[in-house]
Enzyme design. Sequence first.
Site, PDB file in Angstrom:
ATOM      1  N   TYR B 129       0.844  -1.193   0.000  1.00  0.00           N
ATOM      2  CA  TYR B 129       0.000   0.000   0.000  1.00  0.00           C
ATOM      3  C   TYR B 129       0.881   1.244   0.000  1.00  0.00           C
ATOM      4  O   TYR B 129       1.809   1.349   0.811  1.00  0.00           O
ATOM      5  CB  TYR B 129      -0.916   0.023   1.235  1.00  0.00           C
ATOM      6  CG  TYR B 129      -1.960   1.107   1.124  1.00  0.00           C
ATOM      7  CD1 TYR B 129      -3.185   0.837   0.547  1.00  0.00           C
ATOM      8  CD2 TYR B 129      -1.697   2.394   1.553  1.00  0.00           C
ATOM      9  CE1 TYR B 129      -4.142   1.835   0.402  1.00  0.00           C
ATOM     10  CE2 TYR B 129      -2.644   3.403   1.400  1.00  0.00           C
ATOM     11  CZ  TYR B 129      -3.866   3.115   0.829  1.00  0.00           C
ATOM     12  OH  TYR B 129      -4.799   4.113   0.680  1.00  0.00           O
ATOM     13  N   GLN B 190     -10.784  -0.110   1.085  1.00  0.00           N
ATOM     14  CA  GLN B 190     -11.289  -0.921  -0.025  1.00  0.00           C
ATOM     15  C   GLN B 190     -10.143  -1.547  -0.823  1.00  0.00           C
ATOM     16  O   GLN B 190     -10.272  -2.666  -1.328  1.00  0.00           O
ATOM     17  CB  GLN B 190     -12.226  -0.085  -0.924  1.00  0.00           C
ATOM     18  CG  GLN B 190     -11.604   1.128  -1.615  1.00  0.00           C
ATOM     19  CD  GLN B 190     -11.633   2.385  -0.750  1.00  0.00           C
ATOM     20  OE1 GLN B 190     -11.701   2.324   0.486  1.00  0.00           O
ATOM     21  NE2 GLN B 190     -11.547   3.534  -1.393  1.00  0.00           N
ATOM     22  N   ASN B 213      -3.522   5.528   6.276  1.00  0.00           N
ATOM     23  CA  ASN B 213      -4.259   6.269   7.296  1.00  0.00           C
ATOM     24  C   ASN B 213      -4.991   5.306   8.239  1.00  0.00           C
ATOM     25  O   ASN B 213      -4.801   4.088   8.164  1.00  0.00           O
ATOM     26  CB  ASN B 213      -5.224   7.261   6.634  1.00  0.00           C
ATOM     27  CG  ASN B 213      -6.262   6.544   5.761  1.00  0.00           C
ATOM     28  OD1 ASN B 213      -6.536   5.359   5.930  1.00  0.00           O
ATOM     29  ND2 ASN B 213      -6.826   7.269   4.811  1.00  0.00           N
ATOM     30  N   SER B 236       5.184   7.931  14.569  1.00  0.00           N
ATOM     31  CA  SER B 236       6.580   7.543  14.764  1.00  0.00           C
ATOM     32  C   SER B 236       7.273   8.408  15.820  1.00  0.00           C
ATOM     33  O   SER B 236       6.726   9.389  16.309  1.00  0.00           O
ATOM     34  CB  SER B 236       7.322   7.574  13.441  1.00  0.00           C
ATOM     35  OG  SER B 236       7.287   8.860  12.900  1.00  0.00           O
ATOM     36  N   HIS B 261       7.289  15.086  10.594  1.00  0.00           N
ATOM     37  CA  HIS B 261       6.476  14.070   9.915  1.00  0.00           C
ATOM     38  C   HIS B 261       4.988  14.284  10.139  1.00  0.00           C
ATOM     39  O   HIS B 261       4.183  14.201   9.218  1.00  0.00           O
ATOM     40  CB  HIS B 261       6.829  12.668  10.424  1.00  0.00           C
ATOM     41  CG  HIS B 261       7.862  11.986   9.591  1.00  0.00           C
ATOM     42  ND1 HIS B 261       7.667  11.700   8.270  1.00  0.00           N
ATOM     43  CD2 HIS B 261       9.097  11.507   9.898  1.00  0.00           C
ATOM     44  CE1 HIS B 261       8.740  11.088   7.783  1.00  0.00           C
ATOM     45  NE2 HIS B 261       9.624  10.963   8.755  1.00  0.00           N
ATOM     46  N   GLU B 326      11.020   3.696  18.232  1.00  0.00           N
ATOM     47  CA  GLU B 326      11.231   3.302  16.840  1.00  0.00           C
ATOM     48  C   GLU B 326      12.667   3.606  16.412  1.00  0.00           C
ATOM     49  O   GLU B 326      13.347   2.762  15.838  1.00  0.00           O
ATOM     50  CB  GLU B 326      10.229   4.083  15.974  1.00  0.00           C
ATOM     51  CG  GLU B 326      10.288   3.789  14.506  1.00  0.00           C
ATOM     52  CD  GLU B 326       9.375   4.720  13.714  1.00  0.00           C
ATOM     53  OE1 GLU B 326       8.934   5.754  14.280  1.00  0.00           O
ATOM     54  OE2 GLU B 326       9.125   4.425  12.535  1.00  0.00           O
ATOM     55  N   HIS B 327      13.115   4.819  16.702  1.00  0.00           N
ATOM     56  CA  HIS B 327      14.474   5.246  16.352  1.00  0.00           C
ATOM     57  C   HIS B 327      15.207   5.681  17.613  1.00  0.00           C
ATOM     58  O   HIS B 327      14.640   6.391  18.438  1.00  0.00           O
ATOM     59  CB  HIS B 327      14.443   6.452  15.410  1.00  0.00           C
ATOM     60  CG  HIS B 327      13.621   6.261  14.180  1.00  0.00           C
ATOM     61  ND1 HIS B 327      12.393   6.878  13.996  1.00  0.00           N
ATOM     62  CD2 HIS B 327      13.841   5.516  13.071  1.00  0.00           C
ATOM     63  CE1 HIS B 327      11.905   6.525  12.808  1.00  0.00           C
ATOM     64  NE2 HIS B 327      12.756   5.695  12.228  1.00  0.00           N
ATOM     65  N   ASP B 362      16.378   6.609   6.996  1.00  0.00           N
ATOM     66  CA  ASP B 362      15.123   6.738   6.259  1.00  0.00           C
ATOM     67  C   ASP B 362      15.311   6.492   4.769  1.00  0.00           C
ATOM     68  O   ASP B 362      14.370   6.106   4.082  1.00  0.00           O
ATOM     69  CB  ASP B 362      14.548   8.159   6.429  1.00  0.00           C
ATOM     70  CG  ASP B 362      13.922   8.359   7.792  1.00  0.00           C
ATOM     71  OD1 ASP B 362      13.550   7.361   8.424  1.00  0.00           O
ATOM     72  OD2 ASP B 362      13.815   9.524   8.225  1.00  0.00           O
ATOM     73  N   GLU B 416      -3.078 -38.018  26.529  1.00  0.00           N
ATOM     74  CA  GLU B 416      -3.921 -36.906  26.095  1.00  0.00           C
ATOM     75  C   GLU B 416      -5.275 -37.384  25.567  1.00  0.00           C
ATOM     76  O   GLU B 416      -6.073 -36.571  25.090  1.00  0.00           O
ATOM     77  CB  GLU B 416      -3.183 -36.067  25.044  1.00  0.00           C
ATOM     78  CG  GLU B 416      -1.986 -35.321  25.635  1.00  0.00           C
ATOM     79  CD  GLU B 416      -1.349 -34.320  24.668  1.00  0.00           C
ATOM     80  OE1 GLU B 416      -1.725 -34.295  23.487  1.00  0.00           O
ATOM     81  OE2 GLU B 416      -0.470 -33.558  25.117  1.00  0.00           O
TER      82      GLU B 416
END
Lengths: 429, 429
Positions: B129, B190, B213, B236, B261, B326-327, B362, B416
């Site tokens: 995506y 979708q 999103n 982030s 960001h 994250e960083h 990045d 068992e």
Amino acid sequence: MQRLNASEAGFADAFDALVNGRREADADVSSVVTQTIRDVRARGDVTLAEMTQRFDGFDLNAAGWQIDAAQCKAAYEALAPDLRDALTLAAKRIEAYHKAQLPENRDYRDADNVRLGARWSAVDAAGVYVPGGRAAYPSSVLMNAIPAKVAGVERIVMVTPTPGGETNQAVMAAAYLAGVDEIWRVGGAQAIAALAYGTERIRAVDVITGPGNAWVAEAKRQLYGVVGIDMVAGPSEILVVADAKNDPEWIAADLLSQAEHDPTSQSILFTDDAGFADAVAKAVDAQIASLATGAVARQSWDDFGAIVLVDDLEGAMPLVNRLAGEHLELAVDDDRAERLFDLVRHAGSVFLGRMTPEAIGDYVAGPNHVLPTGRRARFASGLSVLDFMKRTSFIALDKAAINAIGPAAATLADAEGLPAHAASVRKRL
Amino acid sequence: MQRLNASEAGFADAFDALVNGRREADADVSSVVTQTIRDVRARGDVTLAEMTQRFDGFDLNAAGWQIDAAQCKAAYEALAPDLRDALTLAAKRIEAYHKAQLPENRDYRDADNVRLGARWSAVDAAGVYVPGGRAAYPSSVLMNAIPAKVAGVERIVMVTPTPGGETNQAVMAAAYLAGVDEIWRVGGAQAIAALAYGTERIRAVDVITGPGNAWVAEAKRQLYGVVGIDMVAGPSEILVVADAKNDPEWIAADLLSQAEHDPTSQSILFTDDAGFADAVAKAVDAQIASLATGAVARQSWDDFGAIVLVDDLEGAMPLVNRLAGEHLELAVDDDRAERLFDLVRHAGSVFLGRMTPEAIGDYVAGPNHVLPTGRRARFASGLSVLDFMKRTSFIALDKAAINAIGPAAATLADAEGLPAHAASVRKRL
């Protein structure tokens, strides 16, 4: 059981239906689970005690919240000697296989003198769900807890319902063998929520694994991202690819070893010999009659079992790949098993040759028996030490290295409209 | 921006609040996404065309559903030479790093002559995506598609909204470079549903990765299990551990490279020098004023930024581990960076030394920039070739091997209550 013939008209549609047939219940448990999670977050142990009283019929505060290590050790020591030996052998072999899975760190410098690499480390704490009642399998305790232990997890927390306050001795023995650190007598979606968010008594964990009913599975799915989870599990299945040189009694037993698990389990035989297919079908019917689990096996075999007749076994492999089964037996001569295995694209675990029944993998072979079901072997793997570990990448530049690759980074940052990114690089050039 | 001092009273509570502060919106998109998925399953391309008309304002049937390979190649060739070179350098370095990640198969015999192992293979098809509008980053196309390509995925499918029918040239150029096989001009939940279940035009894939999103993220979460997904991503963050020997301007730029960001991004500085902390805070304010992204950075820094004063940087590391960022930049002398890195338990990616700004990672360093956010580095890893692969374990026994370990399996099956399991083994002994 349905029979399909790959050379008959209509096979493609019939096989499509087999591939796309749903065996998972559409139980709408989602909103109930959402509410349970909300309750546990809001009221913690009070909710756990209330729900345990309601569903398991005993008072946690009176009976005790935990099963302690001494109880587990005693359970282990009280096992019949042959069962204790079998469990110990299983634990040792599972440990050995999973130790060989431990990933290697990387740390190297490339041509631009950029130092790059990755370090693996264990999560701090892992939660293992163990169902109560009939599905409380000691083998499942070993298969979930030992990989966590091998990964280096310092705190392994088991949650398990004890209906009526009754504890399961074999499960406790397995917990002792596997090195479980804490056992809490709670189950259901509320136990998963407690592990994910923590309560007054139960500290939160980072990863939750282990099988459970629809509510447990849905709780794991909803909490994925809050914690790590192993996978979304559905009813299990076996695919057996067998030629006519097999003993039909053996193959029938293999198909039934899956069918006896659950009415929604699925067993499918692929063979190139119609007479052998008949013999297996007959042997299945005969063996079911004398099985203690016969009623379950009967329902599974009647509703979801299949025998697919193919022209040749090599031609079965594209069909096998579409089904992407949890378990795949290649019951042919060893050299042919090898050739068929080379044609396998998607399968959870493969059992090669005539002397490797799937049940060996359930218990003592060593590889994990927690495997992707419902065609998920297209993208998922069995449980491993990696489910209890994570990787931290790292980068180190010196002045020469940033001068070599920094300008390109700044150019890309400009193009993406991120000026502070570009500035953080250019100030160092 | 808030300032905390580890040696002041009340620090523990204030830091707890920082750790547990939520930056993710509680938008209730769940039911809308559920309905979208249902619509796409029921009406396929008709739904995609209707939703594209509604949200992106153009007619897919008139404008064309796909962006073809020739358009992508043309976009690549039309790039300004320095941008084309930068993108190509990034692609090469990302490819090299991810190639080194490819896992090894295992195949061995143990002391009981049991043959065990695991084979890795790529998924058949991967979906990537790519958001439309401002967040359509070519670097993100490279970071998602190249690992799939390196893993050996034969069909890489990109979906991306093209609002107003406008295509993004840099994204198309990156798709060309990364070897994307199909590009469909659809976006939102979708598009994720179409990738997961397939439509008349779009064939289903096995794994879906890439940022999006809240609707896209929720669709991925709901479809986890139907397909593989990379992870649940949130806003982030960057943690910078820096001593007073750094240029405050550099560190300010690093903090802002995260803040620019998104208003919900988070930048946190840990330092042992109050004067340096003041200098960085001042430099941040000064730099924001001249940034084109200043409004976003200002909001992020004001709402979520923090400077934590600690007694010594080693003492900051347990705090850093709790945040599991994250960083993580360790902006100190190289040998000290090494020692601090040894104290890191949880972080997505670590940037060692004074010359390694996060922005290098990045774009061009090579490791993936898709990393776990929101404390998920406690249990999750950055995107890698493993996200596009799965492991099939295998077992092969001969007569001697099943006689060695088979009895234990049968004993466990008995315990068992699974008699067909036991029978499938005993018949072969």
